[in-house]
Design a protein around this motif. Structure first.
Motif, short mmCIF file in Angstrom:
data_model
loop_
_atom_site.label_atom_id
_atom_site.label_comp_id
_atom_site.label_asym_id
_atom_site.label_seq_id
_atom_site.Cartn_x
_atom_site.Cartn_y
_atom_site.Cartn_z
N ARG A 298 0.83 -1.21 0.00
CA ARG A 298 0.00 0.00 0.00
C ARG A 298 0.86 1.25 0.00
O ARG A 298 0.55 2.22 -0.69
CB ARG A 298 -0.94 -0.02 1.21
CG ARG A 298 -2.05 -1.04 1.12
CD ARG A 298 -3.13 -0.79 2.16
NE ARG A 298 -2.62 -0.92 3.53
CZ ARG A 298 -2.63 -2.06 4.22
NH1 ARG A 298 -3.10 -3.16 3.65
NH2 ARG A 298 -2.17 -2.11 5.46
N ALA A 299 1.95 1.22 0.77
CA ALA A 299 2.82 2.40 0.83
C ALA A 299 3.51 2.65 -0.51
O ALA A 299 3.56 3.79 -0.99
CB ALA A 299 3.86 2.22 1.93
N ILE A 300 4.03 1.60 -1.12
CA ILE A 300 4.73 1.77 -2.40
C ILE A 300 3.76 2.23 -3.48
O ILE A 300 4.08 3.12 -4.28
CB ILE A 300 5.42 0.44 -2.80
CG1 ILE A 300 6.58 0.17 -1.83
CG2 ILE A 300 5.92 0.49 -4.23
CD1 ILE A 300 7.18 -1.22 -1.96
N ALA A 301 2.56 1.65 -3.52
CA ALA A 301 1.56 2.09 -4.49
C ALA A 301 1.18 3.54 -4.25
O ALA A 301 0.96 4.31 -5.20
CB ALA A 301 0.33 1.19 -4.42
N GLY A 302 1.10 3.94 -2.98
CA GLY A 302 0.78 5.32 -2.67
C GLY A 302 1.84 6.29 -3.15
O GLY A 302 1.55 7.39 -3.63
#
Length: 316
Positions: A298-302
């Motif tokens: 989720r963090a990388i996609a964000g």
């Protein structure tokens, strides 16, 4: 420092001992034909992409026939699956362990493109895990983004001396630079990010200077070979994260000059000393950063989508 030197020298000796064992079954032993020269991708339009995917598919099929003729049934079956109508390769070369660039999502309509660069032990015989990660990232990003799984170099093995030096990254960087420049030329409206796992961080650092990138994300990184994020000579925002379950955090973050090479990659990318923006990677282990449902995914996609700002550290 003496303790770090002993640690690195021990790792180098152990890797040297393991080299004959790991090299004996290297996937480069499986023959494959020389791929056709497809030239630069003229534009990321449905027509141009369709032609490129069709041509690359023929190359995959030719490699499958060569593997079957060599008697490697496992490789042949894997390549036949890769040649399916739902697979989309911008490039494919079955020689020397494999070189590929597979697209996930609709590149012709993507406003954001993430180029995923793998670390050690990635090749045709381990490709499925790399593909799974790229697919999971694209699903997390959604239909407005595309992911390109770039396996454009012969990755080092984790039990070889090459994994301790920048040699493989130095050889890989020109190819990654060419690929990113071609991609940004074909899709000039898209924002392009480099996502760099483990040893792939060293490749990205070597390729980064001057590239038209939006972000660079380092995860599970042993270091980059640079002393500071500014030394990457990029206008892209540089992010770094490491999961609490990742063994890479135990690797000494230093560089040790030896007689004919330098071992190690310098400062820890998640440390204040390096000066990158940091993100929460949760409890990710070394191979888990793009696992569906994970904090790290989720963090990388964000970061790629431009929506992540919480947890951002001020640059040193």
């Amino acid at each position: 420092m003496p303790r770090l030197r002993r640690t690195l020298l021990a790792a180098l000796i152990a890797a040297s001992i393991a080299l004959p064992v790991s090299g004996a079954a290297h996937p480069a032993a499986v023959p494959a034909p020389t791929p056709a020269d497809l030239g630069p991708l003229p534009a990321a339009t449905p027509t141009a992409l369709g032609a490129r995917y069709t041509a690359s598919r023929e190359g995959v099929r030719a490699a499958a026939r060569a593997a079957a003729g060599h008697g490697d049934r496992r490789r042949a079956l894997a390549l036949r699956a890769m040649a399916g109508p739902d697979r989309h390769f911008l490039t494919f070369d079955g020689r020397d362990g494999g070189r590929t660039a597979e697209v996930f999502g609709d590149l012709s309509r993507a406003g954001r493109v993430a180029v995923l660069v793998p670390g050690a032990d990635t090749g045709l015989d381990t490709y499925e895990r790399f593909r799974t990660d790229a697919s999971a990232l694209q699903r997390e990003l959604g239909p407005g983004a595309a992911v390109v799984a770039w396996l454009g170099y012969r990755t080092p093995g984790t039990t070889t001396p090459e994994v301790l030096t920048t040699d493989r990254a130095d050889g890989a960087a020109p190819g990654l630079r060419r690929f990113v420049r071609e991609l940004t030329s074909a899709a000039p409206a898209a924002q392009v990010s480099l996502l760099c796992h483990s040893y792939g961080s060293v490749v990205c650092a070597r390729a980064a200077p001057g590239l038209p990138l939006d972000t660079i994300v380092l995860f599970g990184s042993p270091g980059t070979g640079a002393d500071h994020a500014d030394r990457l000579r990029t206008r892209a925002a540089v992010w770094a994260g490491r999961g609490s379950g990742d063994w890479i955090g135990e690797v000494p973050h230093t560089r040790l000059p030896l007689l004919f090479t330098t071992v190690g990659f310098g400062p820890d990318p998640v440390s204040p000393e390096f000066g990158a923006r940091t993100f929460d990677a949760g409890s990710a282990g070394h191979a888990d950063y793009l696992r569906p449902g994970s904090v790290s995914l989720r963090a990388i996609a964000g970061i790629v989508s431009g929506s992540t700002s919480s947890g951002e550290a001020s640059r040193a």
